[in-house]
Design a protein around this motif. Structure first.
Motif, short mmCIF file in Angstrom:
data_model
loop_
_atom_site.label_atom_id
_atom_site.label_comp_id
_atom_site.label_asym_id
_atom_site.label_seq_id
_atom_site.Cartn_x
_atom_site.Cartn_y
_atom_site.Cartn_z
N UNK A 47 0.86 -1.19 0.00
CA UNK A 47 0.00 0.00 0.00
C UNK A 47 0.89 1.24 0.00
N UNK A 48 0.45 2.26 -0.73
CA UNK A 48 1.24 3.49 -0.84
C UNK A 48 0.35 4.70 -0.55
N UNK A 49 0.48 5.26 0.64
CA UNK A 49 -0.22 6.50 1.02
C UNK A 49 -1.72 6.45 0.72
N UNK A 50 -2.37 5.41 1.20
CA UNK A 50 -3.81 5.25 0.99
C UNK A 50 -4.58 5.99 2.08
N UNK A 51 -5.53 6.80 1.66
CA UNK A 51 -6.41 7.51 2.60
C UNK A 51 -7.87 7.23 2.23
N UNK A 52 -8.69 7.05 3.26
CA UNK A 52 -10.12 6.78 3.03
C UNK A 52 -10.88 7.09 4.31
N UNK A 53 -11.96 7.82 4.19
CA UNK A 53 -12.84 8.09 5.33
C UNK A 53 -14.21 7.49 5.05
N UNK A 54 -14.71 6.70 5.99
CA UNK A 54 -16.02 6.07 5.83
C UNK A 54 -16.94 6.54 6.96
N UNK A 55 -18.15 6.90 6.59
CA UNK A 55 -19.15 7.30 7.56
C UNK A 55 -20.12 6.15 7.83
N UNK A 56 -20.84 6.26 8.92
CA UNK A 56 -21.83 5.26 9.30
C UNK A 56 -22.81 5.02 8.15
N UNK A 57 -22.94 3.75 7.74
CA UNK A 57 -23.87 3.38 6.68
C UNK A 57 -23.29 3.38 5.29
N UNK A 58 -22.01 3.77 5.15
CA UNK A 58 -21.37 3.75 3.83
C UNK A 58 -21.22 2.31 3.33
N UNK A 197 -33.34 -5.61 5.93
CA UNK A 197 -33.55 -4.30 6.54
C UNK A 197 -32.54 -3.94 7.62
N UNK A 198 -32.09 -4.93 8.43
CA UNK A 198 -31.19 -4.61 9.54
C UNK A 198 -29.80 -4.18 9.07
N UNK A 199 -29.50 -4.36 7.78
CA UNK A 199 -28.18 -3.99 7.28
C UNK A 199 -28.15 -2.60 6.64
N UNK A 200 -29.27 -1.94 6.61
CA UNK A 200 -29.33 -0.65 5.93
C UNK A 200 -28.47 0.40 6.60
N UNK A 201 -28.30 0.31 7.93
CA UNK A 201 -27.51 1.30 8.66
C UNK A 201 -26.12 0.79 9.01
N UNK A 202 -25.75 -0.36 8.50
CA UNK A 202 -24.42 -0.89 8.77
C UNK A 202 -23.44 -0.44 7.70
N UNK A 203 -22.17 -0.52 8.04
CA UNK A 203 -21.11 -0.03 7.16
C UNK A 203 -20.40 -1.23 6.52
N UNK A 204 -20.22 -1.16 5.19
CA UNK A 204 -19.60 -2.27 4.46
C UNK A 204 -18.40 -1.78 3.65
N UNK A 205 -17.29 -2.50 3.79
CA UNK A 205 -16.11 -2.30 2.95
C UNK A 205 -15.82 -3.65 2.32
N UNK A 206 -16.05 -3.75 1.00
CA UNK A 206 -16.07 -5.04 0.33
C UNK A 206 -15.07 -5.09 -0.82
N UNK A 207 -14.11 -6.01 -0.74
CA UNK A 207 -13.20 -6.27 -1.86
C UNK A 207 -13.86 -7.30 -2.76
N UNK A 208 -14.05 -6.95 -4.03
CA UNK A 208 -14.80 -7.85 -4.90
C UNK A 208 -14.36 -7.71 -6.35
N UNK A 209 -14.50 -8.83 -7.09
CA UNK A 209 -14.31 -8.82 -8.54
C UNK A 209 -15.67 -8.84 -9.25
N UNK A 210 -16.75 -8.81 -8.48
CA UNK A 210 -18.10 -8.80 -9.03
C UNK A 210 -18.49 -7.35 -9.30
N UNK A 211 -18.31 -6.92 -10.53
CA UNK A 211 -18.53 -5.52 -10.86
C UNK A 211 -20.00 -5.13 -10.79
N UNK A 212 -20.89 -6.08 -11.08
CA UNK A 212 -22.32 -5.79 -10.97
C UNK A 212 -22.69 -5.51 -9.52
#
Length: 254
Positions: A47-58, A197-212
């Motif tokens: 990793x090289x100087x990676x920055x990312x800010x995630x808010x609740x529900x992103x 429904x219970x996942x609508x307010x949760x935060x997800x960071x997903x590594x994927x090759x599924x572009x759809x």
């Protein structure tokens, strides 16, 4: 300090890995003495100087080719790796779901691994024991409770871990390629899981090759290439840029 809605704050994170050297033979040592001493290979920058800010529900997709740094970033967020430089702050309970099932042990049975994996994330073993038949059914392995984990394929292990995760009440879900671990029936199940429904307010960071999936489920996407951020923004825009780059690279190679 994090803002009221910020749950993940990654600032200029770099991660280096030591490159394993070939065995130092007598010939190599003699050659090095003539050349002025041993100089080891430079560390590999994942990793090289990676920055990312995630808010609740992103819901953010991590896209990029193999060795882009997606898994490394998720492990740093989860606390399994420390950044070489930079800082990271996380607020909330996390669960990391990988294709191998982090925390599972090959020599234990599927049943024991299910109880342990649930306990790792706060699910009472007695409760998980009552849920075991449903966990195995959803994973597509009814009747495998006493099978040792080492006898399951990588894809089946991922399905088992995903099935357990359905009962974990985490704030932040970190998912590393576990969506591709199954047939169309399993993929439909995972899509349904994300739309509950219970996942609508949760935060997800997903590594994927599924572009759809990246386009439709995620609102934003981060494109990594050899550890460097290429683009970040609206998921449809970034994914289309990534796909076009792959098409262009394929045409250039032919």
């Amino acid at each position: 300090m994090l803002g009221d809605r910020v749950v993940i704050d990654i600032r200029q994170v770099t991660r280096d890995f030591r490159v394993e050297e070939a065995p130092r033979t007598l010939f190599r040592m003699l050659r090095e003495s003539v050349a002025g001493g041993h100089v080891g290979p430079a560390p590999r920058k994942a990793l090289r100087d990676v920055s990312l800010t995630m808010s609740h529900g992103d819901r953010i997709a991590l896209v990029g080719n193999n060795a882009a740094g997606k898994s490394t970033l998720l492990k740093i967020v989860a606390g399994l790796l420390r950044p070489t430089t930079g800082t990271i702050e996380v607020r909330g309970e996390m669960v990391l779901l990988t294709s191998l099932g982090v925390g599972m042990i090959d020599e234990l049975s599927v049943s024991d691994n299910t109880l342990m994996y649930g306990a790792l994330y706060g699910v009472d073993p007695a409760q998980m024991r009552t849920l075991l038949p449903d966990v195995l059914e959803w994973a597509g392995i009814p009747g495998f409770a006493y099978t040792k984990l080492k006898h399951l394929s990588t894809g089946t292990r991922a399905r088992l871990a995903f099935s357990v995760v359905r009962y974990i009440a985490a704030d932040i879900f970190l998912i590393d390629e576990a969506l591709a671990a199954g047939d169309l029936s399993f993929q439909r199940k995972t899509r349904a899981f994300f739309e509950e429904p219970q996942h609508r307010d949760r935060t997800f960071l997903v590594a994927t090759h599924d572009m759809a999936f990246a386009r439709t489920f995620c609102s934003k996407a981060l494109w990594l290439d050899r550890g460097t951020v290429v683009a970040f923004g609206d998921s449809v825009t970034v994914v289309d840029q990534y796909v076009q780059a792959q098409v262009g690279a394929g045409e250039a190679a032919t």
